[in-house]
Design a protein around this motif. Structure first.
Motif, mmCIF file in Angstrom:
data_model
loop_
_atom_site.group_PDB
_atom_site.id
_atom_site.type_symbol
_atom_site.label_atom_id
_atom_site.label_comp_id
_atom_site.label_asym_id
_atom_site.label_seq_id
_atom_site.Cartn_x
_atom_site.Cartn_y
_atom_site.Cartn_z
ATOM 1 N N SER A 1 -5.919 7.725 6.999
ATOM 2 C CA SER A 1 -7.258 8.196 7.356
ATOM 3 C C SER A 1 -7.733 9.230 6.348
ATOM 4 O O SER A 1 -6.938 10.033 5.838
ATOM 5 N N VAL B 1 -3.384 0.527 -3.584
ATOM 6 C CA VAL B 1 -3.113 -0.853 -3.194
ATOM 7 C C VAL B 1 -2.750 -1.665 -4.428
ATOM 8 O O VAL B 1 -3.393 -1.548 -5.470
ATOM 9 N N ILE C 1 0.863 -1.185 0.000
ATOM 10 C CA ILE C 1 0.000 0.000 0.000
ATOM 11 C C ILE C 1 0.897 1.231 0.000
ATOM 12 O O ILE C 1 1.672 1.453 0.939
ATOM 13 N N ASN D 1 -7.505 3.962 -10.070
ATOM 14 C CA ASN D 1 -8.930 4.074 -9.721
ATOM 15 C C ASN D 1 -9.881 3.727 -10.856
ATOM 16 O O ASN D 1 -10.895 4.405 -11.055
ATOM 17 N N GLN E 1 -6.729 12.609 7.537
ATOM 18 C CA GLN E 1 -5.307 12.723 7.874
ATOM 19 C C GLN E 1 -4.887 14.188 8.035
ATOM 20 O O GLN E 1 -5.172 15.021 7.165
ATOM 21 N N GLU F 1 -13.492 4.459 -3.268
ATOM 22 C CA GLU F 1 -12.201 5.146 -3.138
ATOM 23 C C GLU F 1 -12.027 5.563 -1.692
ATOM 24 O O GLU F 1 -12.876 6.262 -1.119
ATOM 25 N N VAL G 1 1.273 5.262 0.115
ATOM 26 C CA VAL G 1 0.510 6.359 0.724
ATOM 27 C C VAL G 1 1.265 7.671 0.511
ATOM 28 O O VAL G 1 2.467 7.761 0.801
ATOM 29 N N GLY H 1 -0.944 7.084 7.978
ATOM 30 C CA GLY H 1 -1.229 8.121 6.982
ATOM 31 C C GLY H 1 -2.398 7.816 6.069
ATOM 32 O O GLY H 1 -2.495 8.362 4.974
ATOM 33 N N GLY I 1 -2.342 11.799 1.731
ATOM 34 C CA GLY I 1 -3.697 11.354 2.038
ATOM 35 C C GLY I 1 -4.274 10.352 1.057
ATOM 36 O O GLY I 1 -5.344 9.796 1.283
ATOM 37 N N GLU I 2 -3.576 10.138 -0.062
ATOM 38 C CA GLU I 2 -4.059 9.148 -1.031
ATOM 39 C C GLU I 2 -3.351 7.821 -0.790
ATOM 40 O O GLU I 2 -2.157 7.800 -0.479
ATOM 41 N N SER I 3 -4.072 6.711 -0.906
ATOM 42 C CA SER I 3 -3.404 5.416 -0.807
ATOM 43 C C SER I 3 -3.792 4.565 -2.005
ATOM 44 O O SER I 3 -4.929 4.629 -2.492
ATOM 45 N N ALA J 1 -9.599 7.501 -0.130
ATOM 46 C CA ALA J 1 -9.141 8.843 0.257
ATOM 47 C C ALA J 1 -10.300 9.814 0.457
ATOM 48 O O ALA J 1 -10.273 10.657 1.358
#
Lengths: 480, 444
Positions: B255, A187, A178, A420, B258, B371, A180, B253, A183-185, B373
């Motif tokens: 949430s 997978v 994952i 996405n 965040q 999604e 990160v 990191g 704030g974007e993650s 985020a």
């Protein structure tokens, strides 16, 4: 017949049951997980008990006990009969069961190494090596790996004289990176969906997954997804990869063909089905390229066994032939309503659950295409794979699925990576747009450990044999 | 194992077996359950099940290495074998540098709600309730499906640092669906006593929803003002709970809030508390690690106030666990217990009256995170979708797919209901939300 199974069947029969089934089940499961280089789960679960299902005055009753003793067996039998009697007061028609052969025998999943007997060190070492190989990308903040192994032994007996001793071995695993940033993650997982790739097999299956070898590429792709453009929305030709196609079949074919669901048994929970009985034999489910079977004999499938939990032998049942809908999956009760024989799909989630209609291995039969030829023939299309999210309506018509990756198909190869991605459709229209299935060289059995159905909730392990498959003019992304 | 003494006595034997097997320390949870469920469809009872079980969860610790077992074999020999297996796993496991050790927790006050009649409800009583639901709906020419469930859980937790906990609760549930052709309506009851359920009211609610949703018109997807009944609003908060408040997600990191602690993240009318002691919810005295549960204000007037912790994430941040840990091993980290959304001042009727054009949504179905985020979720509507025109419900419409950021939705609040409904472990009012995005449609 196992002594306690025989005692339960006898006790329920003596108490007035016209039909009785008893299953004594011993389940062992191990679950090992590593996260960011440290073990976060090292667990063995063991449970055993006896479940008894009985028909009294035309109504079902089911009861289960953990206590494996003569008293326990008789208590379960008595309670099942009591519950059936309580139900009998509000039934409209007595339960009828389709005929089933009287069976006897022993079945053990073909295997080299019993996965439960493999030492803990070997499992954790495999995961720790894979986890180390996932490290190194700047924004990969979470690395995970897991191995799960299962051994389930069932002694079955019924009042018609059927009995069997069946041991099912299952195992598998997977890894995940994952990435990160801000704030974007994103997978990326391997080799199946984030829930891994599992087979009915010995531990040789896990050691053949190549988790450590695949790990650097998995981490690189997770890192790359953070910088990748968002998948553009629009109507596109798409090739669905095997992992995602397994989910597509599961949700838009596997569930709607469950005959108990068709008859309304799941109406208050999972839903019903658009596949009403009047469609059997005539409804065009998909294009002529679509051939689907429910095959409980597929080597390695999570839905592969000797007999189901009603004692019906494993079998291969045609579901869709050249696009035409020709068969359901069923248990003895739902089959009787349709006037057919059970397809051998009655499966229970352990000793404490009653059998309901569940998928076995719902497989698409291979077509004629080599993957390279299919890619070359799909210029300007997208290749989508690995399940990220899923949703479908209560009659299994409108679906929307997200995948971890999409690639632009450019010059017969996988080109630009998109993040996405999602696609949406209407079940028969979507399968009607299928015009190419890859051949047996690209066909493999996948599946899920997490198929939910029933109240109280039951989880089934089901398989899906799949090959990359092309669909034309699919809505990618959501309509704005 | 339904008494405190029986439960703690077995846990003591398990801890002693863990030490005898070579553990430096250990913790254990014993969960005894009795559950029964009567299911009906097509106006008949078709499934009727009961299950009693007791499960021991045992963790053996050797320094920073741990091994866990879960077993239903609770004889002395079974417990000994479980402890030896856990010890063998611990010996073979790698060290977890973040493992905080076995910690002492003070004894928690039992707060679980328990009704003996519900815990031991006979099948004839459940069949009677099912019969009443079926009779009410069938008399109107519709078809009934659903379930009536009763049960109880008795839970103890203990460890070698002296923690000793016990609590219990009973549960009762009704899920009823009325159907006519492809139209359907649904109603539920969740509580600790079956006799608190207004069976006729639940049947009538489902029936009226069903009858009102017959003959739905087609409506194109797009952005609509929506009135979300409490069961629908609950889904938004449940998904927010999955991606916003876990201390582990914040530490990694991940949430959706965040870096926003102390900042306004939702509409100021939203206050969200996880209160495991509130009698309106599903109270319980301690978590899976034996830590006493305590209330945490997650969102206060739209401002992100706090995360929830288990022992491992608390040690990492140098704070105390908030009592949101799972039974070990719990690789997923802390999770929410009971979600209580503060009531507002509106009603569903007033929300509809103030809507020029919009949709009244009865239920969501098969919702999933699309999604992370943005906490974007997708799913279908179910059990009645109605168009609102000029301040009144005008007609039923065919079901739609939505694809919507929860954070955006809870920032576009128009009104919050003054009455709350308990749905599982959440207690939620109705919401009116502007610009809710629908992205697809179905055939019914």
């Amino acid at each position: 017949m196992h002594e306690l199974v025989e005692r339960a069947v006898g006790a329920a029969t003596s108490a007035g049951a016209s039909h009785v089934e008893a299953r004594l089940v011993s389940d062992i499961e191990e679950n090992f997980q590593v996260k960011n280089g440290a073990p976060v789960a090292a667990l063995q679960s063991a449970t055993e008990g006896l479940g008894v299902r009985a028909i009294v005055d035309g109504a079902w009753g089911f009861a289960a006990v953990q206590e494996l003793s003569n008293d326990g067996a008789e208590r379960a039998a008595t309670q099942a009969v009591e519950i059936a009697r309580a139900s009998a007061g509000v039934i409209k028609e007595p339960v009828k069961l389709a005929d089933a052969p009287v069976v006897e025998g022993t079945y053990v999943t073909p295997h080299e190494t019993d996965p439960i007997e493999v030492p803990v060190e070997r499992k954790i070492d495999l995961l720790m090596r894979a986890d180390r190989a996932l490290q190194g990308q700047p924004d990969v903040k979470i690395t995970q790996g897991f191995v799960r192994t299962f051994r389930k032994r069932t002694f079955f007996g019924n009042s018609a004289g059927s009995e069997y001793d069946q041991t099912i071995l299952k195992c598998g695993g997977g890894i995940m990176a994952i990435a990160v940033r801000d704030g974007e993650s994103q997978v990326r997982s391997y080799p199946g969906s984030p829930r891994g790739l599992f087979h009915t097999a010995g531990f040789e299956h896990v050691e053949g997954l190549g988790l450590e070898d695949a790990a650097p590429r998995v981490a690189e792709e997770a890192q790359a997804l953070l910088s990748a453009p968002t998948c553009p929305a629009g109507r596109r030709d798409v090739i669905i990869g095997r992992i995602q196609l397994a989910l597509q079949i599961h949700e838009s074919i596997g569930h709607p063909i469950e005959l108990d669901r068709v008859f309304g048994s799941e109406a208050a929970y999972a839903g019903t089905s658009f596949l009403t009985p009047d469609k059997l034999g005539s409804f065009r489910y998909g294009s002529e390229a679509v051939n689907i079977v429910a095959d409980a004999t597929t080597p390695g499938g999570l839905g592969t066994f000797g007999w189901d939990d009603e004692g019906v032998p494993a079998q291969c049942v045609p579901i869709i032939e050249q696009g035409r809908f020709v068969g359901y999956i069923s248990d003895r009760e739902s089959a009787a309503k349709l006037g057919t024989k059970s397809s051998g799909a009655a499966r229970a989630d352990g000793w404490g659950a009653l059998p309901i209609v569940r998928m076995t291995n719902i497989n698409i039969l291979p077509g004629d295409w080599e993957l390279d030829d299919l890619l070359a023939d799909t210029e300007g299309g997208l290749f989508l794979d690995t399940t990220r999210s899923w949703s479908i309506d209560d009659r299994r018509i409108n679906f929307q699925f997200g995948t971890e990756v999409a690639y632009e198909i450019e010059g017969g190869r996988l080109g630009t990576l998109y993040k996405n991605p999602s696609y949406t459709g209407i079940t028969p229209e979507f399968w009607g747009s299928c015009d190419a299935v890859c051949n047996e060289n690209h066909w493999m059995i996948f599946g899920t450990l997490n198929c939910g159905k029933g109240e109280p909730g039951q989880t089934a392990h089901v398989g899906h044999g799949v090959a990359p498959t092309r669909f034309r003019n699919v809505q990618v992304g959501v309509v704005r | 194992m339904t008494s405190r003494d029986e439960t703690l006595s077995l846990l003591d034997r398990a801890l002693a077996a863990a030490v005898n097997a070579g553990g430096d320390a250990a913790d254990a949870v014993l969960m005894t359950r009795s559950n029964a469920l009567t299911r009906f469809a097509n106006n008949i009872i078709h499934q009727n099940v009961a299950q009693d079980s007791a499960t021991l969860y045992l963790r053996v610790v050797m320094g920073k290495r741990t091994g866990c077992v879960r077993t239903g074999v609770l004889t002395d020999a079974g417990i000994r074998a479980a402890a030896e297996k856990a010890a063998a796993i611990a010996r073979s496991a790698a060290e977890d540098p973040e493992f905080p050790g076995i910690l002492h927790s003070p004894t928690a006050e039992p707060v679980g709600q328990f009704d003996e009649e519900t815990a031991s409800c006979p099948p004839a009583r459940r069949a009677e309730v099912a019969g009443e639901l079926i009779g009410h709906i069938e008399a109107a020419g519709a078809v009934a499906a659903g379930s009536v469930s009763t049960g109880a859980a008795w839970v103890g937790a203990a460890n070698t640092a002296g923690t000793r906990q016990f609590d219990r609760r009973s549960t009762a549930g009704i899920n009823v669906v009325a159907m006519a052709d492809t139209a359907a309506g649904c109603a539920q009851f969740t509580g600790s006593r079956l006799d608190e359920a207004d069976v006729a009211d639940r049947a009538e609610f489902a029936l009226q929803k069903c009858l009102a949703s017959r003959g739905p018109a087609e409506l194109e997807p797009g952005e609509y003002t929506v009135v979300l009944e409490p069961a629908v609003a609950a889904v938004l908060f449940q998904y927010l709970g999955r991606v916003a408040f876990s201390a582990e997600d914040l530490q990694r990191g991940r949430s959706c809030f965040q870096g926003k602690l102390g900042q306004r993240v939702l509409d100021e009318r939203i206050t969200l508390v996880d209160d495991p002691h509130d009698p309106d919810g599903s109270p319980f005295g301690f978590d899976g690690e034996g830590t006493p549960t305590r209330p945490v204000t997650l969102i206060e007037n739209g401002v992100f106030r706090a995360a929830v912790y288990d022992q491992k994430t608390a040690a990492k941040d140098g704070v105390e666990s908030t009592g949101h840990g799972g039974v070990p091993p719990n690789p997923g980290g802390p999770y929410l217990n009971t979600l209580l959304v503060a009531p507002g001042e509106s009603t569903i009727d007033r929300m509809i009256e103030s809507t020029g054009h919009g949709l009244l949504v009865s239920r969501f179905h098969y919702t999933n995170l699309a999604e992370r985020a943005s906490a974007q979720i997708t799913g279908m509507t179910r059990y009645g979708l109605f168009e609102i025109a000029d301040g009144a419900v005008s007609r039923p419409v065919k079901h739609l797919r939505f694809t919507q950021s929860v954070v955006d939705a809870l920032s576009n609040i128009d009104a919050v209901g003054c009455e709350r409904e308990r749905l599982g472990s959440a207690v939620v009012p109705a919401l009116k939300i502007n610009s809710f995005r629908f992205t697809g449609k179905s055939d019914h």
